[in-house]
Motif scaffolding. Structure first.
Motif, PDB file in Angstrom:
ATOM      1  N   MET A   5      44.680  20.602  39.523  1.00  0.00           N
ATOM      2  CA  MET A   5      44.763  21.573  40.611  1.00  0.00           C
ATOM      3  C   MET A   5      46.141  22.224  40.613  1.00  0.00           C
ATOM      4  N   PRO A   6      46.217  23.495  41.047  1.00  0.00           N
ATOM      5  CA  PRO A   6      47.536  24.094  41.241  1.00  0.00           C
ATOM      6  C   PRO A   6      48.288  23.288  42.305  1.00  0.00           C
ATOM      7  N   LEU A   7      49.576  23.101  42.105  1.00  0.00           N
ATOM      8  CA  LEU A   7      50.362  22.279  43.032  1.00  0.00           C
ATOM      9  C   LEU A   7      50.303  22.790  44.467  1.00  0.00           C
ATOM     10  N   ASP A   8      50.203  24.118  44.636  1.00  0.00           N
ATOM     11  CA  ASP A   8      50.166  24.659  46.001  1.00  0.00           C
ATOM     12  C   ASP A   8      48.817  24.448  46.693  1.00  0.00           C
ATOM     13  N   ARG A   9      47.818  23.908  45.983  1.00  0.00           N
ATOM     14  CA  ARG A   9      46.505  23.639  46.588  1.00  0.00           C
ATOM     15  C   ARG A   9      46.271  22.149  46.837  1.00  0.00           C
ATOM     16  N   ILE A  10      47.187  21.289  46.390  1.00  0.00           N
ATOM     17  CA  ILE A  10      47.032  19.844  46.597  1.00  0.00           C
ATOM     18  C   ILE A  10      46.947  19.526  48.093  1.00  0.00           C
ATOM     19  N   GLY A  11      47.826  20.131  48.879  1.00  0.00           N
ATOM     20  CA  GLY A  11      47.824  19.878  50.323  1.00  0.00           C
ATOM     21  C   GLY A  11      46.509  20.255  50.977  1.00  0.00           C
ATOM     22  N   ALA A  12      45.900  21.345  50.509  1.00  0.00           N
ATOM     23  CA  ALA A  12      44.610  21.772  51.063  1.00  0.00           C
ATOM     24  C   ALA A  12      43.513  20.766  50.727  1.00  0.00           C
ATOM     25  N   ALA A  13      43.627  20.108  49.578  1.00  0.00           N
ATOM     26  CA  ALA A  13      42.615  19.126  49.170  1.00  0.00           C
ATOM     27  C   ALA A  13      42.803  17.784  49.867  1.00  0.00           C
ATOM     28  N   ILE A  14      44.027  17.492  50.269  1.00  0.00           N
ATOM     29  CA  ILE A  14      44.291  16.235  50.971  1.00  0.00           C
ATOM     30  C   ILE A  14      44.077  16.408  52.466  1.00  0.00           C
ATOM     31  N   GLY A  15      44.588  17.508  53.011  1.00  0.00           N
ATOM     32  CA  GLY A  15      44.426  17.797  54.431  1.00  0.00           C
ATOM     33  C   GLY A  15      45.407  17.034  55.295  1.00  0.00           C
ATOM     34  N   PRO A  16      45.477  17.394  56.583  1.00  0.00           N
ATOM     35  CA  PRO A  16      46.382  16.691  57.495  1.00  0.00           C
ATOM     36  C   PRO A  16      45.984  15.223  57.633  1.00  0.00           C
ATOM     37  N   ASN A  17      46.935  14.349  57.465  1.00  0.00           N
ATOM     38  CA  ASN A  17      46.699  12.897  57.531  1.00  0.00           C
ATOM     39  C   ASN A  17      45.630  12.421  56.544  1.00  0.00           C
ATOM     40  N   GLY A  18      45.430  13.173  55.459  1.00  0.00           N
ATOM     41  CA  GLY A  18      44.460  12.770  54.437  1.00  0.00           C
ATOM     42  C   GLY A  18      43.013  12.960  54.839  1.00  0.00           C
ATOM     43  N   GLU A  19      42.763  13.759  55.897  1.00  0.00           N
ATOM     44  CA  GLU A  19      41.397  13.890  56.424  1.00  0.00           C
ATOM     45  C   GLU A  19      40.422  14.514  55.425  1.00  0.00           C
ATOM     46  N   ILE A  20      40.839  15.563  54.705  1.00  0.00           N
ATOM     47  CA  ILE A  20      39.934  16.228  53.763  1.00  0.00           C
ATOM     48  C   ILE A  20      39.619  15.279  52.607  1.00  0.00           C
ATOM     49  N   LYS A  21      40.629  14.624  52.080  1.00  0.00           N
ATOM     50  CA  LYS A  21      40.441  13.644  50.994  1.00  0.00           C
ATOM     51  C   LYS A  21      39.442  12.572  51.427  1.00  0.00           C
ATOM     52  N   LYS A  22      39.637  12.019  52.629  1.00  0.00           N
ATOM     53  CA  LYS A  22      38.732  10.972  53.134  1.00  0.00           C
ATOM     54  C   LYS A  22      37.304  11.498  53.275  1.00  0.00           C
ATOM     55  N   GLU A  23      37.169  12.753  53.738  1.00  0.00           N
ATOM     56  CA  GLU A  23      35.838  13.343  53.921  1.00  0.00           C
ATOM     57  C   GLU A  23      35.143  13.539  52.573  1.00  0.00           C
ATOM     58  N   ILE A  24      35.882  14.003  51.558  1.00  0.00           N
ATOM     59  CA  ILE A  24      35.305  14.158  50.213  1.00  0.00           C
ATOM     60  C   ILE A  24      34.869  12.793  49.696  1.00  0.00           C
ATOM     61  N   GLU A  25      35.740  11.788  49.841  1.00  0.00           N
ATOM     62  CA  GLU A  25      35.416  10.440  49.368  1.00  0.00           C
ATOM     63  C   GLU A  25      34.179   9.899  50.086  1.00  0.00           C
ATOM     64  N   ARG A  26      34.126  10.085  51.402  1.00  0.00           N
ATOM     65  CA  ARG A  26      33.002   9.568  52.192  1.00  0.00           C
ATOM     66  C   ARG A  26      31.690  10.230  51.782  1.00  0.00           C
ATOM     67  N   ARG A  27      31.709  11.560  51.652  1.00  0.00           N
ATOM     68  CA  ARG A  27      30.471  12.298  51.396  1.00  0.00           C
ATOM     69  C   ARG A  27      30.001  12.219  49.946  1.00  0.00           C
ATOM     70  N   THR A  28      30.891  11.792  49.027  1.00  0.00           N
ATOM     71  CA  THR A  28      30.505  11.708  47.612  1.00  0.00           C
ATOM     72  C   THR A  28      30.550  10.283  47.071  1.00  0.00           C
ATOM     73  N   SER A  29      30.917   9.321  47.904  1.00  0.00           N
ATOM     74  CA  SER A  29      31.053   7.914  47.490  1.00  0.00           C
ATOM     75  C   SER A  29      31.971   7.778  46.273  1.00  0.00           C
ATOM     76  N   THR A  30      33.117   8.438  46.344  1.00  0.00           N
ATOM     77  CA  THR A  30      34.093   8.375  45.250  1.00  0.00           C
ATOM     78  C   THR A  30      35.436   7.911  45.788  1.00  0.00           C
ATOM     79  N   LYS A  31      36.359   7.647  44.870  1.00  0.00           N
ATOM     80  CA  LYS A  31      37.746   7.365  45.227  1.00  0.00           C
ATOM     81  C   LYS A  31      38.596   8.393  44.512  1.00  0.00           C
ATOM     82  N   LEU A  32      39.452   9.100  45.276  1.00  0.00           N
ATOM     83  CA  LEU A  32      40.308  10.143  44.722  1.00  0.00           C
ATOM     84  C   LEU A  32      41.754   9.674  44.708  1.00  0.00           C
TER      85      LEU A  32
END
Length: 176
Positions: A5-32
Motif C-alpha cells: 500500500m502507499p504509505l499515505d493510505r496505511i492510516g486509512a486502512a488501520i483507522g482510528p484506534n485500529g477500528e478499520i483493521k479490526k473490522e476487515i479482520e472480523r468480516r474476513t476471518s483474517t489476521k492483518l
C-alpha cells in the motif's frame, strides 16, 4: 499473502484506534499485520481462504483511494474491483496524466459523480490509476465510459452513452 500500500493510505486502512483493521479482520476471518515503513500488509487466512482474497481486495481498494466504507462493498460476492492505469493512455508524462485525471473527475467532480450515478459504481482517481467498484456488468459500462474520456471523447458523448446503457439495463430488467 501480501499487499503493498502507499504509505499515505496505511492510516486509512488501520483507522482510528485500529477500528478499520479490526473490522476487515472480523468480516474476513483474517489476521492483518501492517509494516508502516514499507507499506507491506501481511494477510493470514483463517478458516475460509476466500476471506483472505476478500481482505486483499478491500486493502487494494483502500490503497487506490477508496474510503473503507466503499471498500467494504467488495465483501459482497458479486462486487469486484477494477483498476485502470492512466499511463496506458498518457504515457509517463505527468502533465498528460494530470490532464486525464481532470477529465475523469470533471469540473467540481461532476464527471466522476455522473459515471458513479449512471452505473451504480464507486470510482476513485488516485495516483496514476482510476479504480472502480461494482458488479461485472456495472464495471463493464463504467470502464468503457472512463476509457472513452481517457481517449479524448467529449463528456456529452460519454454521458449520452451512459444514459443509453442505463435505459437498456432498465428495459432488460423489466422484461425479466
Amino acid at each position: 499473502m501480501y499487499v503493498r500500500m502507499p504509505l499515505d493510505r496505511i492510516g486509512a486502512a488501520i483507522g482510528p484506534n485500529g477500528e478499520i483493521k479490526k473490522e476487515i479482520e472480523r468480516r474476513t476471518s483474517t489476521k492483518l499485520t501492517f509494516d508502516s515503513e514499507t507499506g507491506c500488509v501481511k494477510i493470514e487466512a483463517g478458516e475460509d481462504p476466500l476471506g483472505a482474497l476478500k481482505a486483499e481486495n478491500v486493502l487494494k481498494a483502500i490503497a487506490r483511494g477508496f474510503s473503507s466504507q466503499r471498500a467494504f462493498r467488495l465483501l459482497d460476492d458479486d462486487q469486484l474491483l477494477e483498476i485502470l492505469d492512466i499511463t496506458d493512455f498518457a504515457g509517463n508524462s505527468e502533465r498528460a496524466i494530470s490532464r486525464l485525471k481532470g477529465r475523469v473527475i470533471g469540473e467540481q467532480g461532476k464527471a466522476r459523480e455522473t459515471i458513479e450515478h449512471l452505473t451504480d459504481t464507486y470510482i476513485s482517481i488516485y495516483g496514476k490509476t482510476v479504480a472502480a467498484i461494482g458488479s461485472a456488468e456495472q464495471l463493464a459500462v463504467a470502464r468503457e465510459a472512463i476509457e472513452m474520456l481517457l481517449s479524448g471523447r467529449e463528456h456529452s458523448t460519454v454521458f449520452k452513452f451512459l444514459e443509453k446503457k442505463r435505459r437498456e439495463g432498465k428495459r432488460i430488467s423489466q422484461q425479466l
